[in-house]
Design a protein around this motif. Structure first.
Motif, short mmCIF file in Angstrom:
data_model
loop_
_atom_site.label_atom_id
_atom_site.label_comp_id
_atom_site.label_asym_id
_atom_site.label_seq_id
_atom_site.Cartn_x
_atom_site.Cartn_y
_atom_site.Cartn_z
N GLN A 211 -75.61 48.30 101.23
CA GLN A 211 -76.51 48.21 102.37
C GLN A 211 -77.81 48.94 102.10
OE1 GLN A 211 -73.94 49.83 105.42
NE2 GLN A 211 -73.15 47.82 106.00
N GLY A 212 -77.73 50.02 101.32
CA GLY A 212 -78.94 50.74 100.94
C GLY A 212 -79.82 49.95 99.99
N MET A 213 -79.26 48.92 99.36
CA MET A 213 -80.02 48.04 98.48
C MET A 213 -80.63 46.87 99.25
SD MET A 213 -80.04 49.00 95.22
CE MET A 213 -80.45 50.59 95.94
N ASP A 214 -80.71 47.02 100.56
CA ASP A 214 -81.31 46.01 101.45
C ASP A 214 -80.49 44.73 101.55
OD1 ASP A 214 -83.39 47.70 102.06
OD2 ASP A 214 -84.72 46.90 100.52
N ILE A 215 -79.21 44.81 101.22
CA ILE A 215 -78.33 43.67 101.46
C ILE A 215 -77.94 43.70 102.93
CG2 ILE A 215 -76.11 42.59 100.91
CD1 ILE A 215 -76.32 43.74 98.12
N MET A 231 -66.53 46.57 93.72
CA MET A 231 -65.85 47.65 94.44
C MET A 231 -65.39 48.76 93.51
SD MET A 231 -66.08 46.59 97.49
CE MET A 231 -65.00 47.54 98.53
N GLY A 232 -65.37 48.51 92.23
CA GLY A 232 -64.90 49.53 91.29
C GLY A 232 -66.00 50.22 90.51
N PHE A 233 -67.28 49.90 90.81
CA PHE A 233 -68.37 50.49 90.05
C PHE A 233 -68.75 51.87 90.56
CE2 PHE A 233 -70.02 45.99 89.01
CZ PHE A 233 -69.11 45.90 87.99
N LYS A 234 -69.26 52.70 89.66
CA LYS A 234 -69.78 53.99 90.04
C LYS A 234 -71.18 53.82 90.61
CE LYS A 234 -67.17 56.65 86.62
NZ LYS A 234 -67.25 57.59 85.48
N LEU A 235 -71.44 54.53 91.69
CA LEU A 235 -72.71 54.34 92.40
C LEU A 235 -73.91 54.71 91.55
CD1 LEU A 235 -71.72 55.69 95.93
CD2 LEU A 235 -71.46 53.40 94.98
N GLU A 236 -73.79 55.76 90.79
CA GLU A 236 -74.94 56.23 90.02
C GLU A 236 -74.88 55.74 88.58
OE1 GLU A 236 -77.37 57.56 91.56
OE2 GLU A 236 -76.23 57.58 93.41
N THR A 238 -74.04 51.92 86.35
CA THR A 238 -74.68 50.65 86.02
C THR A 238 -75.47 50.07 87.17
OG1 THR A 238 -72.87 50.21 84.49
CG2 THR A 238 -74.24 48.35 85.09
N MET A 239 -74.94 50.19 88.39
CA MET A 239 -75.60 49.56 89.54
C MET A 239 -77.02 50.09 89.73
SD MET A 239 -72.82 48.83 92.53
CE MET A 239 -72.39 50.51 92.92
N SER A 240 -77.18 51.38 89.71
CA SER A 240 -78.49 51.95 89.97
C SER A 240 -79.48 51.67 88.84
CB SER A 240 -78.37 53.46 90.19
OG SER A 240 -77.83 54.09 89.05
N LEU A 267 -75.31 43.77 89.31
CA LEU A 267 -74.92 45.17 89.48
C LEU A 267 -73.99 45.65 88.38
CD1 LEU A 267 -74.36 45.11 93.33
CD2 LEU A 267 -76.23 46.23 92.12
N GLY A 268 -73.33 44.73 87.70
CA GLY A 268 -72.41 45.12 86.63
C GLY A 268 -72.98 44.91 85.25
#
Length: 523
Positions: A211-215, A231-236, A238-240, A267-268
């Motif tokens: 949601q913070g990514m404007d989705i 759902m299994g990715f670390k927030l800080e 690959t996604m960021s 994101l992955g």
């Protein structure tokens, strides 16, 4: 002086022997009550001797009682151990007994799993239900979700998840987010590890990050359904970094939400291994970096085309089919999907079809692909109908070939609209067919919005002009031309071609993350 009786007393206050004195009580059966005792002359010495005698006998009895008690306790303890500790209130099985029980229970569970076709080899070391009944409950629950025995064998660790503690809370959370129950089966097939996750610790933070990514909240379920692995990715992790890189090359920040909604697989993706090499390769073909950013905004799925496995071989195929190297950037910019499809068979098929119908040469086919790369995805039957239409209009095979080579869009236009335009061209405009051969793009302009009003203005002014001069310009440019008394040769324009600059022009709308689902312009 000698005393031979119990009652011998010299003075009334002096007691030599008393029948109740413990000192005179003995366990020796041979002890007799008649004995000889010498009386000391000193009274105090006599009393001390009697007292020491009493303490000595008492100590021997106490020691005897203590010794008997110790022996009795030792024997009792040994007896208790021989009887398995049943005499203790806090008795429990030994560690060895407990281990044996667990091994027996696991063996029964393994036997049940093998009986229904599940190979439990990977479950060693995993905590499992202690009874077959509980394991059967888990298997039945997973079956109700649509998972098959094959699915469970693909990821047997899911059998370590409790129905009440793991599965139901996770599925309830996904349902509350809006993930459709009809997608649960595919969701779990792709990412069964979600059943191990904690709603509060693992899942909820990921949703908040998205949601913070404007989705948009309404788009979150779609993102999860399309790409459960997120759902299994670390927030800080690959996604960021992937999002930061896209913004860095020029993808508009307001477009990120729409880009991720349409293709959350970004994101992955590793920046160094996937995204950056892809962007740099398109730059090497001749597309400016900002142009690549615009392509990603419009069709983010192109980042999923394998660079080594698909993109580079397809570019090589284009060169083999006479597409010029300097035109590669234009081809990719017009139709990015061309570098991601199984291209070579399509090129062979379309070249063969056009060769058989209008005798199109390999070089002409290369020009067709340059001007309309979507031609590789056209179906043969509709394409042949358009060729037949041109022939029915009176064009020769040579003219039809020239028209298709000059404006390949003729093969994909709406036939009904083409018929209306041609019906206006002959009786109203009264021009020869050669004008259409020279400017076949005539059929791509709107009849009511452009052709009719401009023809009326030119006819009223009495100007004679080509179809290209009449149509191939903006409304503002045409208004300027109406002020001319004569038509200069430099005003004659060629048929429209793709302009790379249009790809990098800033957008006039603030659509945010709105997007169009359609990835193909031609069918």
């Amino acid at each position: 002086m000698k005393i031979r009786s119990y009652a011998g007393i010299t003075k009334p206050s002096f007691l030599l022997v008393h029948p109740e004195l413990p000192a005179l009580t003995s366990r020796n059966p041979q002890f007799t009550s008649i004995f000889t005792l010498r009386i000391p002359c000193n009274r105090e010495k006599l009393i001390g001797m009697i007292t020491r005698s009493q303490y000595s006998v008492a100590d021997r009895r106490s020691a005897t009682r203590y010794g008997d008690s110790s022996v009795s306790n030792k024997n009792t303890n040994r007896l208790g151990r021989r009887q398995g500790g049943s005499s203790s209130l806090y008795s429990r099985p030994s560690l060895l007994d407990m281990k044996n029980d667990r091994m027996e229970n696991r063996a029964r569970v393994y036997e049940f799993l093998r009986g229904i076709g599940i190979v439990p080899d990977e479950l060693d070391g995993l905590e499992l239900p202690v009874t077959v009944e509980v394991m059967r409950e888990r298997v039945d629950f997973l079956h109700k979700l649509g998972l098959t025995i094959e699915d469970l064998n693909n990821y047997p660790l899911v059998l370590g998840c409790s129905v009440k503690k793991n599965m139901i809370p996770v599925l309830d959370y996904l349902g509350k987010l809006g993930v459709r129950k009809s997608t649960f089966t595919e969701f779990l097939r792709r990412y069964p590890q979600v059943l191990h996750a904690s709603v509060v610790i693992d899942l909820s933070p990921v949703v908040k990050y998205l949601q913070g990514m404007d989705i948009k909240p309404d788009d979150i379920p779609r993102v999860l359904e399309r790409y459960p692995e997120v759902m299994g990715f670390k927030l800080e992790g690959t996604m960021s970094t992937s999002v930061a890189y896209l913004v860095g090359i020029g993808v508009a920040r307001r477009e990120i939400g729409g880009v991720l909604t349409r293709y959350p697989e970004i994101l992955g993706m590793r920046v160094g291994r996937v995204i950056k090499p892809f962007v740099e390769y398109l730059e090497d073909l001749g597309i400016p970096r900002l142009g690549v950013a615009r392509l990603i905004e419009k069709r983010p799925h192109i980042l999923g085309f394998g660079l080594e496995e698909r993109v580079k071989p397809n570019v090589q195929s284009l060169l083999e089919f006479c597409v010029r190297k300097e035109s590669l950037a234009s081809v990719v910019a017009q139709y990015p999907e061309i570098i991601g499809i199984d291209l070579k068979p399509k090129l062979l098929s379309q070249q063969s079809s056009l060769k058989s119908v209008i005798d199109l040469s390999p070089e002409e086919f290369g020009r067709v692909v340059e001007k309309m790369p979507q031609v590789v995805s056209l179906s043969d039957r509709p394409m042949m109908k358009h060729v037949d239409f041109l022939k029915n209009c009176g064009f020769s095979l040579e003219q039809a070939r020239k028209m298709v080579a000059g404006c390949p869009q003729l093969l994909a236009l709406n036939l009904d609209i083409m018929k209306l335009s041609f019906e206006f061209f002959q009786p109203e405009m009264q021009r020869p067919l050669d004008d259409l051969v020279d400017f076949p793009a005539f059929f791509t302009y709107g009849l009511e919005s452009t052709i009719k009003p401009r023809h009326k203005m030119v006819s009223k002014k009495g100007l004679k002009c080509s179809l290209g001069w009449l149509l191939n310009c903006s409304d503002e440019k045409f208004a300027q031309r109406m002020d001319y008394d004569t038509i200069e040769m430099e005003e004659m324009e060629l048929s429209p071609s793709f302009d790379m600059n249009t790809l990098t022009e800033p957008k006039n709308d603030d659509s945010g993350s709105d997007y169009d689902d359609s990835d193909d312009d031609y069918v």
